[in-house]
Scaffold this active site. Structure first.
Site, PDB file in Angstrom:
ATOM      1  N   LYS A 277       0.826  -1.210   0.000  1.00 45.00           N
ATOM      2  CA  LYS A 277       0.000   0.000   0.000  1.00 45.00           C
ATOM      3  C   LYS A 277       0.860   1.260   0.000  1.00 45.00           C
ATOM      4  CE  LYS A 277      -4.002  -2.128   2.272  1.00 45.00           C
ATOM      5  NZ  LYS A 277      -4.821  -2.204   3.492  1.00 45.00           N
TER       6      LYS A 277
ATOM      7  N   ALA B 163      -1.074   1.046   5.793  1.00 39.60           N
ATOM      8  CA  ALA B 163      -1.255   0.174   6.955  1.00 39.60           C
ATOM      9  C   ALA B 163      -2.243  -0.922   6.622  1.00 39.60           C
ATOM     10  CB  ALA B 163      -1.737   0.979   8.165  1.00 39.60           C
ATOM     11  N   ASP B 164      -2.132  -2.021   7.355  1.00 39.56           N
ATOM     12  CA  ASP B 164      -3.078  -3.113   7.178  1.00 39.56           C
ATOM     13  C   ASP B 164      -3.252  -3.815   8.512  1.00 39.56           C
ATOM     14  OD1 ASP B 164      -4.695  -4.534   5.093  1.00 39.56           O
ATOM     15  OD2 ASP B 164      -3.622  -6.256   5.916  1.00 39.56           O
ATOM     16  N   THR B 165      -4.455  -4.320   8.750  1.00 42.51           N
ATOM     17  CA  THR B 165      -4.775  -5.007  10.001  1.00 42.51           C
ATOM     18  C   THR B 165      -5.428  -6.344   9.688  1.00 42.51           C
ATOM     19  OG1 THR B 165      -5.132  -2.899  11.146  1.00 42.51           O
ATOM     20  CG2 THR B 165      -6.071  -4.873  12.171  1.00 42.51           C
TER      21      THR B 165
ATOM     22  N   ALA C  39       0.329  -3.804  10.603  1.00 40.14           N
ATOM     23  CA  ALA C  39       1.627  -3.376  10.069  1.00 40.14           C
ATOM     24  C   ALA C  39       1.476  -1.972   9.505  1.00 40.14           C
ATOM     25  CB  ALA C  39       2.113  -4.332   8.986  1.00 40.14           C
TER      26      ALA C  39
END
Length: 203
Positions: A62, A83-85, A120
């Site tokens: 991203k 960001a990623d969850t 992250a």
């Protein structure tokens, strides 16, 4: 050091916008979907990919996709944050439910169990990218079918990893957390601040 203390947020998440505002970070939201007329980041785990590897790859992709957009659109060259969850239970990745039935199945699996929430965060500026990972343990109380149904009626599960938002009504399901509350929401503020300072922003 950067002359202008501003970043691009490569995310449409209102939670991430709120969290950045909380720590006083000036940002513009960068829509990735317009890159080459499509979303360049395909949010699907690869075969055999662990939750930790997947969430870090997504954040990195991203941020990189956002930087390509900055380049292609000739925007001011501020750092890009991606960001990623993901929610992990018994080694399985619980992403965003595609339907109410899928959300119900996820919440049923999480009921009375401990799971992990991994977020992250990656920041890219020119050819430099830095990444940090925040992992938290979350324990849910036992949920009966009626409690799950009431939650699903709110629609809060839509677009949420693991089918819940800890900052919303699902906060009542959480018996205990060990880790970063803001990370569970979708943007660990400590790790984000460390990254942004590495790129010259005073946070």
């Amino acid at each position: 050091m950067l002359v202008d203390k501003r970043i691009y947020l490569a995310s449409q998440s209102p939670r991430r916008r709120e969290l950045l505002k909380q720590i006083g970070v000036a940002f513009d939201v960068l829509a990735l979907r317009a890159v080459s007329g499509r979303m360049d980041v395909v949010e699907v785990p690869r075969a055999g990919e662990t939750a930790l590897d997947f969430v870090q790859r997504m954040a990195a992709e991203k941020a990189a996709c956002g930087w390509r957009a900055v380049d292609a659109r000739h925007l001011l060259r501020f750092p890009v944050l991606g960001a990623d969850t993901v929610v992990e239970l018994d080694g399985a990745i619980l992403g965003k439910p595609a339907s109410r039935a899928e959300a119900e199945a996820m919440l049923t699996r999480l009921s009375g169990r401990q799971h992990q929430v991994h977020t992250a965060v990656a920041v890219q500026h020119e050819g430099q990218q830095e990444l940090r990972l925040s992992s938290s343990q979350v324990r849910f109380a036992a949920l009966d079918a009626a409690a799950i149904a009431r939650y699903l009626e709110t629609g809060e599960y839509l677009g949420k990893a693991g089918a819940y938002a800890i900052q919303g009504r699902a906060g009542a399901f959480v018996e205990h957390i060990d880790g970063s509350y803001s990370g569970i929401m979708g943007l660990p503020l400590y790790d984000t601040a460390v990254l942004l300072r590495a790129f010259g922003l005073a946070v």
